[in-house]
Design an enzyme around this catalytic site. Structure first.
Site, short mmCIF file in Angstrom:
data_model
loop_
_atom_site.label_atom_id
_atom_site.label_comp_id
_atom_site.label_asym_id
_atom_site.label_seq_id
_atom_site.Cartn_x
_atom_site.Cartn_y
_atom_site.Cartn_z
N SER A 206 4.01 -12.00 -1.45
CA SER A 206 4.44 -10.71 -2.01
C SER A 206 5.95 -10.70 -2.23
CB SER A 206 3.95 -9.58 -1.10
OG SER A 206 4.04 -8.34 -1.73
N ASP A 420 -4.95 -8.58 -8.34
CA ASP A 420 -4.09 -8.22 -7.20
C ASP A 420 -3.53 -6.83 -7.45
OD1 ASP A 420 -1.68 -7.88 -5.56
OD2 ASP A 420 -1.80 -10.02 -5.14
N HIS A 449 -4.72 -8.82 -2.11
CA HIS A 449 -3.31 -9.16 -2.05
C HIS A 449 -3.12 -10.27 -1.03
CE1 HIS A 449 0.88 -8.55 -2.84
NE2 HIS A 449 1.17 -8.12 -1.62
#
Length: 480
Positions: A206, A420, A449
């Site tokens: 991320s 995602d 995710h």
């Protein structure tokens, strides 16, 4: 967990800076190994502190304290170096090596590396920041609330301006210009040097993909094997990167809708189309009248967004149970929430980083237009992701944003779920283009995710492990 400068002073200090670099003559910092804090004292973890330059342009000047952890390899014959890690956020990362192990990080990776965690500067135990946020301000989190009406953007602008003013008047405001991704990347390289390693590998998720990208760009000679999973666009978490979350929800929601339609016990619809319609029905009802627990439509949309981070029966059954409770006006199932002090330090540190990395639009009208457009383009979450942030009222960044570069070794493996909610594939393509021949991208046919060890795609997990352990880098972009 632990824990006023006028705005004019902060701005003046920022204006005096030039782009800081790391001199080849910069001192190597030492790690002071210490007892781990109680909430970090997990099996196998060692804790250390470093005193690093607050401003790398002035390596002998004021210091900031950075805490790291190490999950050491127990196999000296197979050990090849260190693996720097970042879980995203920006957020605390000290326990992340242990989390990776608990998630099933292959033993071969644990043998090959000492796995290093770090609380980024300004967050957690690393000289934490504060913005003196109220509980109501903290409840808004770092993703804006859904703007139900156009006037909600202006209302949110007033709220975020106050948050920015609090950050700029807080006891940690003097560190604000320096708590950026570029400096966190420099901290990573200082950690590498302090541990006596010529190179370091990296695994980040991320926001950690942007940190890893900046690290590989600034330090191409000392970055070894780089894996970035669930990728932000090349510009990081800026205004457009934030807006992409709306597309991510639209990309990912069909997985949940199909699952819910196949589980009639939740009474959310018998087709994916009916489940989608239920989303708008519940959001509208909660906008008009909050639930028995006072949860409104904004919070419902945010809860759904967070629920899409997971995938499969465990995650989807939890989300479906929450929807069912809303639909029948019953109390929500038990939820786990972090302690308020941890949220305070996390959100303040996160604002320092994302607002200091890039210049956000300062006109409220820009956000009004973005919200109006994205409400139509991405009706599920567009009017949230495009809403205004405190960054709109932040001083101009002191350093020019790092431009990701294709200059350097071919050593960046991008891993990306096709669906995602937070970092959609469209943004990953931006980073892929920026790195050119330096990178290869592994796209994974799954939602949620996070892919490597978080997801269940064995093909993807094997390919990433093979690269980290044996150096087998794909000759071209691949799909699992």
């Amino acid at each position: 967990m632990r824990k006023t400068l006028p705005l004019a002073v902060v701005v003046a200090a920022a204006a005096a800076l030039v782009v800081p670099g790391v001199s080849s003559a910069a001192p190597v910092h030492e790690v002071q190994w210490v007892a781990c804090p109680a909430d970090v004292a997990l099996p196998g973890l060692e804790c250390g502190k470093l005193q690093l330059p607050l401003d790398y342009r002035k390596p002998q000047g004021r210091k900031t304290e950075v805490m790291i952890t190490r999950l050491a390899s127990k196999n000296p014959e197979k050990r090849r170096g260190i693996l720097l890690t970042n879980p995203g956020g920006p957020s605390e990362g000290l326990t992340f090596p242990f989390v990776l192990k608990a998630l099933g990080l292959p033993q071969s990776v644990q043998d090959a590396y000492d796995i290093i965690g770090m609380d980024p500067r300004g967050i957690g135990y690393s000289s934490p920041s504060t913005c003196d946020l109220t509980e109501e301000q903290m409840a808004a989190g770092s993703v804006p609330p859904y703007a139900v009406k156009p006037s909600d953007v202006r209302k949110r602008a007033d709220e975020t301006k106050k948050m920015a003013e609090q950050c700029l008047a807080s006891s940690t405001a003097d560190a604000l210009p320096y708590n950026t991704t570029a400096n966190i990347a420099r901290d990573l390289d200082s950690v590498r040097a302090a541990l006596g390693e010529k190179t370091a590998s990296f695994l980040g998720y991320s926001y950690g993909t942007y940190l890893g990208s900046v690290y590989a760009t600034l330090f191409p000679k000392s970055s070894d094997r780089v894996v970035i999973d669930s990728n932000l666009p090349a510009s990081g978490w800026d205004v457009e990167g934030g807006r992409l979350m709306a597309r991510g929800v639209e990309d990912t929601f069909p997985d949940f809708a199909q699952w819910a339609a196949a589980h009639p016990e939740y009474h959310l619809g018998t087709t994916p189309q009916q489940v989608r319609a239920k989303y708008f029905d519940l959001a509208g009802r909660l906008d008009a009248k909050p639930s028995v627990e006072g949860i409104n439509g904004q919070a419902f949309r945010m809860l759904t967004f967070a629920g899409l981070y997971g995938t499969g029966d465990a995650a989807f059954s939890k989300l479906a149970a929450s929807w069912k409770a809303f639909d029948t006006n019953q109390p929500q199932p038990p939820q786990d929430y972090p302690e308020v002090p941890r949220i305070q330090a996390l959100l303040a540190g996160r604002l320092h980083v994302i607002c200091g990395d890039s210049e956000w639009p300062s006109s409220v009208r820009t956000y009004e237009r973005n919200v109006a457009l994205d409400r139509v383009r991405y009706p599920m979450f567009g009017a949230a992701a495009a809403n205004i942030q405190p960054c709109a009222f932040w001083p101009k960044p002191v350093e020019k944003q790092v431009q990701l570069s294709d200059r350097g070794p071919r050593n960046i493996l991008m891993v990306q779920n096709e669906r995602d909610p937070a970092t959609p594939l469209a943004g990953a393509y931006s980073t892929r283009r920026a790195f050119g021949d330096r990178a290869a991208m592994l796209t994974v046919d799954q939602g949620g995710h996070g892919a490597y060890v978080i997801g269940k795609n064995q093909c993807a997990n094997d390919k990433v492990t093979s690269y980290l352990v044996d150096g087998r880098f794909p000759t071209h972009d691949v799909k699992c």
